[in-house]
Design a protein around this motif. Sequence first.
Motif, PDB file in Angstrom:
ATOM      1  N   GLN A  13      42.536  46.534  41.689  1.00 49.81           N
ATOM      2  CA  GLN A  13      41.462  46.000  42.534  1.00 49.81           C
ATOM      3  C   GLN A  13      40.148  45.929  41.756  1.00 49.81           C
ATOM      4  OE1 GLN A  13      41.879  44.532  45.448  1.00 49.81           O
ATOM      5  NE2 GLN A  13      39.729  43.966  45.298  1.00 49.81           N
ATOM      6  N   ALA A  14      39.921  46.877  40.867  1.00 50.54           N
ATOM      7  CA  ALA A  14      38.724  46.830  40.024  1.00 50.54           C
ATOM      8  C   ALA A  14      38.758  45.609  39.109  1.00 50.54           C
ATOM      9  CB  ALA A  14      38.593  48.116  39.212  1.00 50.54           C
ATOM     10  N   VAL A  15      39.944  45.260  38.604  1.00 50.60           N
ATOM     11  CA  VAL A  15      40.073  44.057  37.766  1.00 50.60           C
ATOM     12  C   VAL A  15      39.765  42.823  38.596  1.00 50.60           C
ATOM     13  CG1 VAL A  15      41.674  42.597  36.478  1.00 50.60           C
ATOM     14  CG2 VAL A  15      41.660  45.059  36.093  1.00 50.60           C
ATOM     15  N   VAL A  16      40.309  42.750  39.802  1.00 52.98           N
ATOM     16  CA  VAL A  16      40.034  41.602  40.680  1.00 52.98           C
ATOM     17  C   VAL A  16      38.531  41.462  40.907  1.00 52.98           C
ATOM     18  CG1 VAL A  16      40.269  40.719  43.049  1.00 52.98           C
ATOM     19  CG2 VAL A  16      42.269  41.587  41.832  1.00 52.98           C
ATOM     20  N   GLU A  17      37.877  42.554  41.222  1.00 53.60           N
ATOM     21  CA  GLU A  17      36.433  42.501  41.486  1.00 53.60           C
ATOM     22  C   GLU A  17      35.654  42.080  40.252  1.00 53.60           C
ATOM     23  OE1 GLU A  17      35.510  46.321  43.166  1.00 53.60           O
ATOM     24  OE2 GLU A  17      36.796  45.941  44.909  1.00 53.60           O
ATOM     25  N   GLN A  18      36.066  42.551  39.077  1.00 56.51           N
ATOM     26  CA  GLN A  18      35.375  42.160  37.848  1.00 56.51           C
ATOM     27  C   GLN A  18      35.624  40.688  37.527  1.00 56.51           C
ATOM     28  OE1 GLN A  18      33.174  44.264  36.219  1.00 56.51           O
ATOM     29  NE2 GLN A  18      32.590  42.342  35.272  1.00 56.51           N
ATOM     30  N   VAL A  19      36.847  40.207  37.743  1.00 61.43           N
ATOM     31  CA  VAL A  19      37.148  38.788  37.532  1.00 61.43           C
ATOM     32  C   VAL A  19      36.278  37.946  38.453  1.00 61.43           C
ATOM     33  CG1 VAL A  19      38.891  36.990  37.896  1.00 61.43           C
ATOM     34  CG2 VAL A  19      39.502  39.080  36.693  1.00 61.43           C
ATOM     35  N   ALA A  23      33.662  35.270  37.113  1.00 53.79           N
ATOM     36  CA  ALA A  23      34.175  33.906  37.235  1.00 53.79           C
ATOM     37  C   ALA A  23      33.093  32.833  37.286  1.00 53.79           C
ATOM     38  CB  ALA A  23      35.078  33.782  38.463  1.00 53.79           C
ATOM     39  N   PHE A  24      31.987  33.109  37.899  1.00 53.90           N
ATOM     40  CA  PHE A  24      30.982  32.069  38.056  1.00 53.90           C
ATOM     41  C   PHE A  24      29.584  32.625  37.890  1.00 53.90           C
ATOM     42  CE2 PHE A  24      34.534  30.162  40.277  1.00 53.90           C
ATOM     43  CZ  PHE A  24      34.547  28.925  39.677  1.00 53.90           C
ATOM     44  N   GLY A  25      28.678  31.720  37.743  1.00 57.48           N
ATOM     45  CA  GLY A  25      27.289  32.085  37.535  1.00 57.48           C
ATOM     46  C   GLY A  25      26.935  31.876  36.088  1.00 57.48           C
ATOM     47  N   VAL A  31      28.944  28.419  41.441  1.00 57.62           N
ATOM     48  CA  VAL A  31      29.816  28.590  42.599  1.00 57.62           C
ATOM     49  C   VAL A  31      29.514  27.458  43.562  1.00 57.62           C
ATOM     50  CG1 VAL A  31      30.384  30.052  44.560  1.00 57.62           C
ATOM     51  CG2 VAL A  31      29.887  31.096  42.354  1.00 57.62           C
ATOM     52  N   ILE A  32      30.558  26.731  43.956  1.00 60.46           N
ATOM     53  CA  ILE A  32      30.357  25.650  44.919  1.00 60.46           C
ATOM     54  C   ILE A  32      30.844  26.093  46.299  1.00 60.46           C
ATOM     55  CG2 ILE A  32      30.970  23.271  45.506  1.00 60.46           C
ATOM     56  CD1 ILE A  32      31.121  22.768  42.454  1.00 60.46           C
ATOM     57  N   THR A  33      32.129  26.435  46.408  1.00 60.19           N
ATOM     58  CA  THR A  33      32.667  26.854  47.708  1.00 60.19           C
ATOM     59  C   THR A  33      33.035  28.328  47.749  1.00 60.19           C
ATOM     60  OG1 THR A  33      34.964  26.385  47.137  1.00 60.19           O
ATOM     61  CG2 THR A  33      33.664  24.560  48.060  1.00 60.19           C
ATOM     62  N   ARG A  37      36.996  31.996  43.569  1.00 62.56           N
ATOM     63  CA  ARG A  37      36.721  33.423  43.425  1.00 62.56           C
ATOM     64  C   ARG A  37      37.521  34.237  44.444  1.00 62.56           C
ATOM     65  NH1 ARG A  37      30.552  35.051  42.747  1.00 62.56           N
ATOM     66  NH2 ARG A  37      30.455  33.575  44.434  1.00 62.56           N
ATOM     67  N   ALA A  38      37.602  33.739  45.659  1.00 65.58           N
ATOM     68  CA  ALA A  38      38.325  34.444  46.721  1.00 65.58           C
ATOM     69  C   ALA A  38      39.840  34.408  46.530  1.00 65.58           C
ATOM     70  CB  ALA A  38      37.963  33.849  48.077  1.00 65.58           C
ATOM     71  N   SER A  39      40.338  33.513  45.676  1.00 69.49           N
ATOM     72  CA  SER A  39      41.787  33.372  45.498  1.00 69.49           C
ATOM     73  C   SER A  39      42.402  34.469  44.632  1.00 69.49           C
ATOM     74  CB  SER A  39      42.113  31.999  44.890  1.00 69.49           C
ATOM     75  OG  SER A  39      41.755  31.955  43.516  1.00 69.49           O
ATOM     76  N   TRP A  40      41.600  35.262  43.955  1.00 72.68           N
ATOM     77  CA  TRP A  40      42.121  36.324  43.087  1.00 72.68           C
ATOM     78  C   TRP A  40      42.626  37.486  43.936  1.00 72.68           C
ATOM     79  CZ3 TRP A  40      43.059  36.220  37.981  1.00 72.68           C
ATOM     80  CH2 TRP A  40      42.591  35.088  37.299  1.00 72.68           C
TER      81      TRP A  40
END
Length: 110
Positions: A13-19, A23-25, A31-33, A37-40
């Motif tokens: 879960q820490a990896v997911v949060e870091q990804v 992922a953007f910025g 980030v558009i939609t 990011r939410a798909s991880w």
Amino acid sequence: MAAMHAVMRHCAQAVVEQVQHNAFGRPGPRVITGKYRASWHADVQDEGPVVVAEVGTSAPQARRPEFGFVGADSLGRHYAQPPFPHLGPAVDQAGPVLVRELIDAVKRSL
């Protein structure tokens, strides 16, 4: 085994949060939609005496931000998109933490 499962779940879960954070910025894409990011997600399974964690996404665009893309897409549009790695750095960052937490879990269970 429960302690190992908990450690793997926490680290995955820490990896997911870091990804998601990576992922953007800036300097990466905006980030558009937020759907990408939410798909991880993370999935942790016990496979016999081994605990396996998988972190991933089913989003078709996942390879482009990670590795970049130069050339024409299937619609004939031309791109020269630089890479903005987000999964690789998250895994690199989580590796030493995972090892430390697994060692601690083994010591507590002995």
